[in-house]
Design an enzyme around this catalytic site. Structure first.
Site, mmCIF file in Angstrom:
data_model
loop_
_atom_site.group_PDB
_atom_site.id
_atom_site.type_symbol
_atom_site.label_atom_id
_atom_site.label_comp_id
_atom_site.label_asym_id
_atom_site.label_seq_id
_atom_site.Cartn_x
_atom_site.Cartn_y
_atom_site.Cartn_z
ATOM 1 N N ASP A 154 -7.272 -1.248 13.842
ATOM 2 C CA ASP A 154 -8.681 -1.467 13.484
ATOM 3 C C ASP A 154 -8.864 -2.782 12.716
ATOM 4 O OD1 ASP A 154 -7.621 -0.915 10.994
ATOM 5 O OD2 ASP A 154 -8.853 0.845 10.593
ATOM 6 N N GLU B 282 -9.645 -1.094 5.243
ATOM 7 C CA GLU B 282 -10.246 -0.634 6.478
ATOM 8 C C GLU B 282 -11.547 -1.385 6.767
ATOM 9 O OE1 GLU B 282 -8.087 0.773 8.048
ATOM 10 O OE2 GLU B 282 -7.849 2.907 7.676
ATOM 11 N N ASP C 25 0.819 -1.215 0.000
ATOM 12 C CA ASP C 25 0.000 0.000 0.000
ATOM 13 C C ASP C 25 0.853 1.266 0.000
ATOM 14 O OD1 ASP C 25 0.965 -0.369 2.581
ATOM 15 O OD2 ASP C 25 -0.994 -0.442 3.530
ATOM 16 N N HIS D 193 -7.061 -3.863 10.121
ATOM 17 C CA HIS D 193 -6.821 -3.858 8.668
ATOM 18 C C HIS D 193 -5.579 -4.655 8.272
ATOM 19 C CE1 HIS D 193 -4.426 0.209 9.014
ATOM 20 N NE2 HIS D 193 -3.625 -0.804 9.210
HETATM 21 P P1 PGA Z 1 2.104 -1.019 12.816
HETATM 22 O O1 PGA Z 1 0.991 -0.983 11.685
HETATM 23 O O2 PGA Z 1 3.048 -2.089 12.414
HETATM 24 O O3 PGA Z 1 2.725 0.344 12.773
HETATM 25 O O4 PGA Z 1 1.399 -1.320 14.089
HETATM 26 C C1 PGA Z 1 0.466 -2.194 11.263
HETATM 27 C C2 PGA Z 1 -0.525 -1.982 10.170
HETATM 28 O O5 PGA Z 1 -1.150 -0.921 10.100
HETATM 29 O O6 PGA Z 1 -0.701 -2.914 9.373
#
Ligand code: PGA
Length: 256
Positions: free
Chosen positions: A141, A148, A66, A143
């Protein structure tokens, strides 16, 4: 799905890097799906160490999950200080290993026609023969990538609106220390879809820390739902390995 619980972040990272390195040794022209975020940084550090010790990445093809919409690395300009995931990947991994520039694919947040770009990205993945191993974190959340809550579990690469929680999490992780006001964060992103991710031949999902315990339990042992897009792992028919530290695993039931 196999769940591996390691004592701490360092061990989680070593284990994950070793799985990636195994694939690179077995299949030097493998296709790896890379993820951004704080979680994989330790894994990437270990991959850099393995490269310095001789691991050859010159044949691999890389596809990132992404990128924010509206920022990205402009290849025609000198290296800059934006908060793009492209910059993150170069800084945290790609600049330090011998992956070939032409084999690096990152969604282009600066694409003039993002929808056309997304369709072309899917084609690039197919042309490469599909992804051998997709590395995944999990958002607060639930994802995967920037899929999302509410995103279809059969979704493809597309533009997605980011939730307030994702914006908050990423502000804390990346933007605050760069002195960028929250209002200036991009609110949309290009992301591989859940359907795209589920086509990878192997998945490795990593999470650490007590803040991830609740969402990991929901994703792995709760209902399969678009409200927690990472719960799609329960539908996955390939080989999925989930590597957690003890804290992230602490809300799971019936762990062997
Ligand atoms: P993080 O993000 O590794 O910074 O916790 C994980 C994600 O959003 O997939």
């Amino acid at each position: 799905m196999e769940i591996i619980v390691k004592e701490n972040y360092q061990e989680m990272s070593l284990y994950t890097a070793e799985m990636v390195a195994d694939l690179v040794r077995r299949k030097p022209d493998c296709v790896i799906g890379f993820a951004t975020g704080r979680t994989p940084v330790g894994t990437y550090q270990e991959l850099i160490r393995l490269h310095k010790a001789g691991l050859d990445f010159s044949g691999i093809r890389a596809f990132n999950l992404d990128e924010y919409l509206g920022i990205g690395r402009d290849m025609s300009k000198p290296y800059d200080q934006d908060q793009s995931y492209a910059r993150f990947m170069y800084e945290e991994l790609f600049r330090h290993i011998n992956v070939k520039e032409e084999n690096i694919h990152i969604p282009d947040g600066l694409a003039k026609d993002p929808d056309a770009f997304c369709a072309a990205y899917e084609q690039e993945i197919s042309k490469a023969g599909g992804i051998d191993l997709q590395i995944l974190g999990i958002g607060g959340d639930g994802h995967w990538g920037f899929n999302e809550p509410g995103a279809s579990l059969s979704s493809r690469t597309r533009v997605e609106n980011l939730t307030a929680q994702t914006l908050d999490d990423n502000y804390e992780a990346f933007y605050r220390k760069a002195g960028i006001p929250r209002e200036q964060m991009p609110t949309q992103a290009i992301t591989m879809g859940i359907g795209t991710i589920l086509e990878a031949r192997n998945l490795i999902m990593i999470a650490n820390g007590s803040k991830k315990a609740g969402i990991i339990a929901k994703a792995l042992q709760g209902p399969v739902t678009s409200a927690v897009t990472a719960s799609a792992i329960q539908l996955y028919t390939g080989k999925a390995v989930v590597v957690l530290d003890r804290e992230a695993a602490s809300a799971l039931r019936n762990l062997k």
